[in-house]
Design a protein around this motif. Structure first.
Motif, PDB file in Angstrom:
ATOM      1  N   LEU A  61     -10.204  -4.895  -1.151  1.00  0.00           N
ATOM      2  CA  LEU A  61     -10.828  -3.563  -0.875  1.00  0.00           C
ATOM      3  C   LEU A  61     -11.904  -3.366  -2.060  1.00  0.00           C
ATOM      4  O   LEU A  61     -12.535  -2.404  -1.947  1.00  0.00           O
ATOM      5  CB  LEU A  61      -9.657  -3.011  -1.463  1.00  0.00           C
ATOM      6  CG  LEU A  61      -8.180  -2.744  -0.658  1.00  0.00           C
ATOM      7  CD1 LEU A  61      -7.138  -1.350  -0.915  1.00  0.00           C
ATOM      8  CD2 LEU A  61      -9.292  -1.413   1.340  1.00  0.00           C
TER       9      LEU A  61
ATOM     10  N   VAL B 145      -9.552  -6.786   3.686  1.00  0.00           N
ATOM     11  CA  VAL B 145      -8.199  -6.560   3.881  1.00  0.00           C
ATOM     12  C   VAL B 145      -6.483  -6.898   5.045  1.00  0.00           C
ATOM     13  O   VAL B 145      -6.488  -7.537   5.059  1.00  0.00           O
ATOM     14  CB  VAL B 145      -7.834  -4.785   3.292  1.00  0.00           C
ATOM     15  CG1 VAL B 145      -6.683  -4.861   2.425  1.00  0.00           C
ATOM     16  CG2 VAL B 145      -8.333  -5.520   2.076  1.00  0.00           C
ATOM     17  N   ALA B 146      -7.576  -6.451   5.999  1.00  0.00           N
ATOM     18  CA  ALA B 146      -6.708  -6.959   7.048  1.00  0.00           C
ATOM     19  C   ALA B 146      -6.792  -8.052   7.701  1.00  0.00           C
ATOM     20  O   ALA B 146      -5.685  -8.331   7.675  1.00  0.00           O
ATOM     21  CB  ALA B 146      -6.569  -5.335   7.839  1.00  0.00           C
TER      22      ALA B 146
ATOM     23  N   LEU C 159     -11.691  -2.449   4.665  1.00  0.00           N
ATOM     24  CA  LEU C 159     -10.529  -1.662   5.424  1.00  0.00           C
ATOM     25  C   LEU C 159     -10.207  -3.264   6.323  1.00  0.00           C
ATOM     26  O   LEU C 159      -9.014  -3.521   6.270  1.00  0.00           O
ATOM     27  CB  LEU C 159      -9.718  -0.301   5.649  1.00  0.00           C
ATOM     28  CG  LEU C 159     -10.182   0.218   5.266  1.00  0.00           C
ATOM     29  CD1 LEU C 159      -9.726   1.596   5.623  1.00  0.00           C
ATOM     30  CD2 LEU C 159      -8.295   0.450   3.719  1.00  0.00           C
ATOM     31  N   THR C 160     -11.072  -3.887   7.385  1.00  0.00           N
ATOM     32  CA  THR C 160     -11.051  -4.524   7.922  1.00  0.00           C
ATOM     33  C   THR C 160     -10.537  -6.484   7.312  1.00  0.00           C
ATOM     34  O   THR C 160     -10.348  -6.909   7.944  1.00  0.00           O
ATOM     35  CB  THR C 160     -12.487  -4.606   8.548  1.00  0.00           C
ATOM     36  OG1 THR C 160     -12.955  -3.261   9.639  1.00  0.00           O
ATOM     37  CG2 THR C 160     -12.629  -5.943  10.249  1.00  0.00           C
TER      38      THR C 160
ATOM     39  N   VAL D 290      -4.737  -8.021  -1.437  1.00  0.00           N
ATOM     40  CA  VAL D 290      -5.079  -6.652  -1.122  1.00  0.00           C
ATOM     41  C   VAL D 290      -6.482  -6.160  -2.278  1.00  0.00           C
ATOM     42  O   VAL D 290      -7.405  -5.238  -1.590  1.00  0.00           O
ATOM     43  CB  VAL D 290      -4.448  -6.056  -1.115  1.00  0.00           C
ATOM     44  CG1 VAL D 290      -4.391  -4.596  -0.546  1.00  0.00           C
ATOM     45  CG2 VAL D 290      -3.467  -6.601   0.578  1.00  0.00           C
TER      46      VAL D 290
ATOM     47  N   VAL E 278      -8.348   5.196  -2.799  1.00  0.00           N
ATOM     48  CA  VAL E 278      -9.621   4.750  -2.172  1.00  0.00           C
ATOM     49  C   VAL E 278      -9.821   5.814  -1.769  1.00  0.00           C
ATOM     50  O   VAL E 278     -11.881   5.735  -1.486  1.00  0.00           O
ATOM     51  CB  VAL E 278      -8.995   3.561  -0.548  1.00  0.00           C
ATOM     52  CG1 VAL E 278     -10.296   4.282   0.635  1.00  0.00           C
ATOM     53  CG2 VAL E 278      -8.194   2.654  -0.709  1.00  0.00           C
TER      54      VAL E 278
ATOM     55  N   LEU F  84       0.654  -1.606  -0.183  1.00  0.00           N
ATOM     56  CA  LEU F  84      -0.047  -0.340  -0.051  1.00  0.00           C
ATOM     57  C   LEU F  84       1.110   1.473  -0.209  1.00  0.00           C
ATOM     58  O   LEU F  84       1.791   1.596   0.629  1.00  0.00           O
ATOM     59  CB  LEU F  84      -0.530  -0.347   1.376  1.00  0.00           C
ATOM     60  CG  LEU F  84      -1.949  -0.901   1.403  1.00  0.00           C
ATOM     61  CD1 LEU F  84      -2.816  -0.959   2.329  1.00  0.00           C
ATOM     62  CD2 LEU F  84      -3.054  -0.900   0.254  1.00  0.00           C
TER      63      LEU F  84
ATOM     64  N   GLU G  60      -2.557   4.651  -4.114  1.00  0.00           N
ATOM     65  CA  GLU G  60      -3.684   3.003  -2.953  1.00  0.00           C
ATOM     66  C   GLU G  60      -4.211   3.664  -2.706  1.00  0.00           C
ATOM     67  O   GLU G  60      -5.459   3.846  -2.178  1.00  0.00           O
ATOM     68  CB  GLU G  60      -2.568   2.088  -2.815  1.00  0.00           C
ATOM     69  CG  GLU G  60      -2.280   1.017  -3.357  1.00  0.00           C
ATOM     70  CD  GLU G  60      -0.908   1.401  -3.655  1.00  0.00           C
ATOM     71  OE1 GLU G  60      -0.465   2.647  -3.265  1.00  0.00           O
ATOM     72  OE2 GLU G  60       0.104   0.386  -4.825  1.00  0.00           O
ATOM     73  N   ALA G  61      -3.754   4.945  -1.560  1.00  0.00           N
ATOM     74  CA  ALA G  61      -4.990   5.407  -0.486  1.00  0.00           C
ATOM     75  C   ALA G  61      -6.036   6.849  -1.234  1.00  0.00           C
ATOM     76  O   ALA G  61      -6.696   6.585  -1.002  1.00  0.00           O
ATOM     77  CB  ALA G  61      -3.792   6.411   0.827  1.00  0.00           C
TER      78      ALA G  61
ATOM     79  N   ILE H 116     -15.733   1.148   3.523  1.00  0.00           N
ATOM     80  CA  ILE H 116     -14.362   1.714   3.291  1.00  0.00           C
ATOM     81  C   ILE H 116     -13.896   1.259   4.665  1.00  0.00           C
ATOM     82  O   ILE H 116     -13.375   0.659   4.615  1.00  0.00           O
ATOM     83  CB  ILE H 116     -14.101   2.771   3.136  1.00  0.00           C
ATOM     84  CG1 ILE H 116     -14.839   3.259   1.779  1.00  0.00           C
ATOM     85  CG2 ILE H 116     -12.643   2.868   3.812  1.00  0.00           C
ATOM     86  CD1 ILE H 116     -14.080   4.905   1.444  1.00  0.00           C
ATOM     87  N   VAL H 117     -14.656   0.517   5.826  1.00  0.00           N
ATOM     88  CA  VAL H 117     -14.549   0.291   7.200  1.00  0.00           C
ATOM     89  C   VAL H 117     -14.481  -1.204   6.732  1.00  0.00           C
ATOM     90  O   VAL H 117     -13.439  -2.135   6.730  1.00  0.00           O
ATOM     91  CB  VAL H 117     -14.986   0.730   8.308  1.00  0.00           C
ATOM     92  CG1 VAL H 117     -14.996  -0.153   9.232  1.00  0.00           C
ATOM     93  CG2 VAL H 117     -15.028   2.426   8.415  1.00  0.00           C
TER      94      VAL H 117
END
Length: 853
Positions: free
Chosen positions: A362, A333-334, A330-331, A358, A305, A297, A301-302, A326-327
Motif C-alpha cells: 500500500l 497489494v491484491a 490496491l491492485t 500489505v 488509505v 485490513l 487501514e481504510a 490508490i487503484v
C-alpha cells in the motif's frame, strides 16, 4: 535503464487497454492460485536450533505426549460466586466429549484433577497414620520380644547355676567312689532343659530378625511416603480450581506441535466449548488456543488509505489523478497478498507474513505511482504532449522509482541472511510486494495516464492550458525553477543540525532499556478471549500460571524406582529453591526412566523480567547431584530464545543491508559523503524510533491513546523488521531529494545553491509521499493485534522522523555545511563505478519535454 523505461512508458500509454487487461489477468491468476494453494497460516513463531527447541525435540522422542501444543479453557462465574454443582456437571460434560476433537490428545477435567490431588494428599495422611500404627505395633512386639528374651536369660542363668551344682556334686561323688547315676540323670534333664532354652532363644532370634525386617520395611515405606509428600508439597501452588471455587481451568493437549497445529483445530476447541453456553458462566481461551490469524485490513487501514487519498487530491489537484495511485497500489497489494498466500500449502507461513506485504504494498505502491504521476503532471503543465510526457516521466521519475524500489527489495531480501525461516519468508514476501509495486508503477500507471489524457490536470488547469498553452509553455522553459531560490544561512544550517540531532538523541533514550519478547494474553485487546483468560487466571491463580515453564531432567542410566524418586526429589528441591518459583510439580517420567519432566510455575507472567531471569538462572545451574542435566522450555523460554537469536543476527543483517545499499548510493550519487550522511541520519532516526516504541509499548507512555492497556516487552522481531523497511524507505526519500541536488550541481549551480534548488524541487512530492506512508502505516495502529499495532506504529513514526527530521532538515543542513566536499569521490573510484543516470538527464536531452507541443 532510463531509455528502456521511456519506451515501456510510451508503449503502455499507447497500448493502455492491453496493459490493463494483462494486469487484470495476473490478478485473476493470483486469485486462482490462492483458491487452490491456500492452506492456512500459523499464529506461532519459532527459530530452529534454540535451547527450547532442543528440549521439545527431546520430548518428542521420549515423552511425545508432552511435546504437542497445549492450551487452557477458563470458566468463570459471572457473579464471582462458586460454581454450582449443576455448572460443574455441565463443564465436566463438555470436557468428556472434547477428546474426539481433531488433533486433541487429552482434555483434563479440573474437578477430577482437584479431587485426585486431594485424594493424594489424603493418601499421604492416611499412609502416615498407617505407618504410625504399624510402628506402634512393631514397638509393642519388640517390647514383648525383649521381655521374653529377659525371661529366657533368667532361666539360662538358673540352668547354668543348677548345672554347676550338679557338676560339682558329680565330681565329689566320683572322688568318694559313690554312684553318679542319679546325678547323671539330673544332668541329662538339665541338657533337655538347655535344648528347650536354646530353641526358645532361636525362636526369639527369628522373631527379632523378622521384627527388624519389618522395621526396615517400615523405614523404607516411611522414606518413600515422605519423598512423595515432599514432592506433593512443592506442587501446593498449582491449582486448577480457584480457592473460592469461582474459576476452573480445563487443560487441552494436542497431538501436533504448536507450529504445526492447524487453526481449524484451535477453532474446533473454541466452537465446542462455546456451542452450548452455561448459564452464569463465562468461557475464555488462552492465547495458545484463541490467538488466530489477525485481520489484515480493517476500518483503521481504510481510514489511512482515505487520508492518503486526501493528500493526493491536494498535491495533484484532481480526483481522477488522485485515484490512480490508490487503484494501482490496491491492485499490487491484491496480487502480492494472493500470490504469497498461494504458497501457504508449500511452506509454513506465519500470520504476519502477508501483513508486511500489505503494509509495504500500500505505502510504496501509492508513493511510486505518485512520483511518476507528479512528474507527468508537471510536464503537462509545461505544455508537453501526453504520450511523450508519460514516456519521459517513466524514464526519469520511473528510473528513480526502480532504484528506490531496489534499495527496499535489497533490505527485505537480506532478512534471509538471518537464518530465521519466518523472518526470511516475511522479507521475501515483502520484497515480492515491493517488486510488484515497482512493476505496476512503471507499466499500469502509464497505461492509466494514457487513458486519462489531460484530464489528470483537473478542469482549471486544462482550461488554463487551452487558453494559453504555447505561451505558458514558452514562459516555463525560459524561467529556471531554481533562479529565485537562495541557499540557507550557515547559522541556520548549524542550528538546524544541532536541534535535529539533539531531538533524535533525546527521543532515542528509552531504547537503552528496550526488552524483547512475544505478546502474551495480557497484551491482547481487552475484549478478546485471550485477554479475559489471562486476567481471570491471574486473579484466581496468580500471574505465573499464565506461562508455566516445562523443565526436563536427564536421569542417569540403571536407576531403580527408589533411586528415580530420589532423583526427582533432588531436582524438585533444586527448582523450588530458586527465587521467583511458586510451585514445582513432576508431570511425567519416561518408561526407561531416562527423562523426567516438571512443571514450574514462576511468580510472574511469561513476559516479566523476573521470569526471564528465572529461565536464565535455571539454564545456568550445574548438573543436579553432578549428573542430572536440566533443560527449560515453555513460552518464556521460547521468547528468550527467539529474542536472543534475533539480537545475534541483527548486526550481520544491518551490515549486509547498509553495505549493499551504500554501494548502490555511491553509484547513484557518485559521492562518498552523501551516502555516509544518508546512513548516519538513518541510524539516528532508527534509534529514535526504537526509543519511541519502547516508551509507548514497554513503558506505557500515551498508552491509552494508542490502545496499550498492558505494557510489556517489544515484539522480538520488530527491530529487525524496522531496520530493513525503514532503511529502504529512508533511502527512497534520500534518493528523490539528493538526485535533485546532484542534478542542479552537475548543471552548474554552486554546491550550496544546488542543495536549496534540489530541496525546493523535491520537497512537495517527498512530503506528500511521507504523509501517505504515515497515513497508511498509521492505519494499522488501530488493529487489535499488538503485533500489527506495534509494526504500524514503528513504521509510521520511523517514516515521520526520517522523512521530516532527517531528510527535510538534517540532510540539507549538513550538505550545506559540507559544500563542494559533499560530492567528493576519489578519482580511482570514479573511473571504475558505472555512471547511473537516475535523474534521467541524458534521457531529457534526447527527448525534450516540449518537443511535441
Amino acid at each position: 535503464m532510463a531509455e528502456l523505461l521511456h519506451r515501456l512508458g510510451t508503449f503502455a500509454a499507447r497500448r493502455a487497454w492491453a496493459v490493463v487487461i494483462a494486469w487484470i489477468a495476473l490478478l485473476a491468476l493470483a486469485g486462482g492460485g490462492f483458491a487452490l494453494g491456500f492452506k492456512g497460516l500459523s499464529s506461532s513463531f519459532d527459530i530452529p536450533g534454540t535451547a527450547s527447541g532442543e528440549v521439545i525435540a527431546e520430548l518428542e522422542d521420549t515423552l511425545p505426549d508432552f511435546s504437542g501444543a497445549s492450551g487452557t479453557v477458563v470458566f468463570t462465574t459471572d457473579d464471582g460466586a462458586a460454581l454450582t454443582d449443576a455448572q460443574r456437571e455441565e463443564i465436566s460434560a463438555l470436557v468428556a466429549t472434547a477428546g474426539d476433537l481433531p488433533d486433541v490428545s487429552d482434555v483434563i477435567d479440573p474437578f477430577d484433577a482437584e479431587q485426585e490431588l486431594a485424594d493424594q494428599r489424603a493418601e499421604v495422611e492416611s499412609g502416615r497414620a498407617q505407618l504410625d500404627d504399624a510402628r506402634a505395633q512393631t514397638d509393642a512386639g519388640r517390647a514383648q520380644l525383649e521381655a521374653g528374651r529377659a525371661q529366657l536369660e533368667d532361666a539360662q542363668a538358673q540352668l547354668d547355676a543348677g548345672r554347676a551344682q550338679l557338676e560339682a556334686g558329680r565330681a565329689q561323688a566320683q572322688g568318694q567312689g559313690l554312684p553318679t547315676g542319679q546325678l547323671d540323670a539330673q544332668l541329662a534333664q538339665l541338657d533337655a532343659q538347655q535344648a528347650q532354652l536354646d530353641a526358645g532363644l532361636a525362636e526369639l532370634d527369628a522373631q527379632q530378625a523378622q521384627l527388624e525386617d519389618g522395621e526396615a520395611t517400615l523405614a523404607e515405606q516411611e522414606a518413600q511416603l515422605e519423598r512423595g509428600a515432599e514432592l506433593l508439597s512443592y506442587a501446593d501452588g498449582i491449582r486448577v480450581v480457584s480457592e473460592d471455587g469461582a474459576t476452573a481451568l480445563v487443560s487441552v493437549s494436542f497431538t501436533e506441535p504448536r507450529l504445526e497445529l492447524p487453526e481449524s483445530s484451535k477453532q474446533a476447541v473454541m466452537d465446542h466449548f462455546t456451542a452450548e453456553p452455561i448459564d452464569g458462566v463465562e468461557v475464555s481461551f488462552s492465547t495458545d488456543i484463541s490467538q488466530g490469524v489477525p485481520q489484515i485490513l480493517g476500518v483503521g487501514e481504510a481510514v489511512g488509505v482515505a487520508i492518503a487519498g486526501i493528500v493526493l487530491v491536494v498535491v495533484l489537484g484532481s480526483l481522477l489523478a488522485a485515484a490512480f495511485p490508490i487503484v494501482t497500489a490496491l491492485t499490487g497489494v491484491a496480487i502480492g497478498a494472493l500470490a504469497t498466500l498461494s504458497f501457504s500449502g508449500v511452506v509454513q507461513m506465519a500470520s504476519v507474513t502477508p501483513i508486511l506485504g500489505v503494509m509495504l504494498g500500500l505505502a510504496v505502491g501509492i508513493d511510486y505511482s505518485l512520483f511518476i504521476l507528479y512528474r507527468h503532471r508537471r510536464q503537462l503543465l509545461q505544455g508537453a504532449e501526453v504520450v511523450e510526457s508519460i514516456g519521459l516521466a517513466n524514464g526519469t521519475a520511473g528510473n528513480a522509482v526502480v532504484f528506490a524500489g531496489t534499495t527496499v527489495i535489497v533490505a527485505l531480501l537480506a532478512l534471509n541472511v538471518t537464518g530465521i525461516p519466518f523472518l526470511g519468508l516475511m522479507g521475501t514476501a515483502g520484497a515480492a510486494s515491493v517488486l510488484i509495486a515497482v512493476l505496476i508503477a512503471v507499466t499500469l500507471t502509464p497505461a492509466l495516464l494514457g487513458l486519462a489524457g489531460r484530464r489528470v490536470l483537473g478542469r482549471r488547469a486544462r482550461a488554463r492550458l487551452a487558453r494559453a498553452a504555447s505561451a505558458e509553455a514558452g514562459s516555463s522553459r525560459q524561467r529556471p525553477r531554481g533562479r529565485a531560490v537562495q541557499p540557507m544561512s550557515t547559522v541556520r544550517a548549524v542550528t538546524t543540525t544541532l536541534l535535529a540531532v539533539v531531538l533524535l538523541l533525546v527521543v532515542a533514550i528509552p531504547a537503552m532499556s528496550m526488552r524483547l519478547g512475544l505478546p502474551d494474553g495480557g497484551s491482547e485487546a481487552e475484549d478478546s478471549p485471550a485477554y479475559r483468560a489471562y486476567t481471570a487466571t491471574e486473579e484466581a491463580f496468580g500471574e505465573g500460571l499464565n506461562g508455566p515453564l516445562l523443565v526436563t531432567a536427564s536421569l542417569p542410566e540403571g536407576l531403580d524406582d527408589p533411586a528415580v524418586q530420589d532423583a526427582q526429589l533432588a531436582v524438585a528441591r533444586e527448582l523450588a529453591a530458586q527465587e521467583d518459583v511458586v510451585a514445582v510439580a513432576p508431570v511425567a517420567i519416561a518408561e526407561d526412566s531416562s527423562l523426567a519432566a516438571f512443571q514450574v510455575v514462576p511468580a510472574e507472567g511469561p513476559n516479566s523480567a523476573s521470569t526471564e531471569r528465572l529461565v536464565r538462572d535455571l539454564r545456568s545451574l550445574p548438573p543436579v547431584d553432578g549428573d542430572i542435566d536440566l533443560g527449560v522450555a515453555g513460552q518464556a523460554a521460547i521468547n528468550i530464545d527467539i529474542s536472543e537469536g534475533l539480537a545475534d543476527v541483527l548486526p550481520l543483517y544491518l551490515a549486509v543491508v547498509v553495505g549493499l545499499s551504500f554501494l548502490i548510493m555511491v553509484m547513484v550519487f557518485r559521492s562518498i559523503l552523501v551516502p555516509l550522511l544518508a546512513t548516519g541520519g538513518f541510524v539516528l532516526s532508527l534509534f529514535a524510533t526504537f526509543g519511541a516504541v519502547t516508551a509507548v509499548f514497554q513503558w506505557g507512555w500515551l498508552g491509552d491513546l494508542f490502545g496499550i492497556h498492558n505494557p510489556g516487552p517489544i515484539l522480538s522481531f520488530l527491530p529487525v523488521i524496522l531496520v530493513g523497511i525503514l532503511f529502504g524507505l529512508a533511502m527512497d526519500y534520500q534518493l528523490f531529494l539528493a538526485t535533485g541536488m546532484r542534478e542542479a550541481y552537475v548543471h552548474g549551480a554552486s554546491a550550496r545553491l544546488a542543495v536549496a534548488q534540489g530541496f525546493r524541487a523535491g520537497r512537495t512530492v517527498v512530503i506528500a509521499a511521507a504523509l501517505i506512508m504515515i497515513s497508511v502505516f498509521g492505519g494499522f495502529v488501530t488493529s487489535e493485534s499488538v503485533i500489527i499495532k506495534s509494526m504500524g506504529f514503528g513504521l509510521a513514526l520511523g517514516v515521520l522522523l526520517d522523512a521530516i527530521v532527517v531528510r527535510m532538515l538534517l540532510v540539507p543542513a549538513v550538505m550545506h555545511l559540507l559544500g563542494r566536499s559533499a560530492w567528493w569521490l576519489p578519482r580511482w573510484l570514479d573511473r571504475i563505478i558505472p555512471n547511473v543516470d537516475v535523474e534521467g538527464a541524458a534521457l531529457e536531452r534526447r527527448h525534450p519535454p516540449h518537443a511535441a507541443v
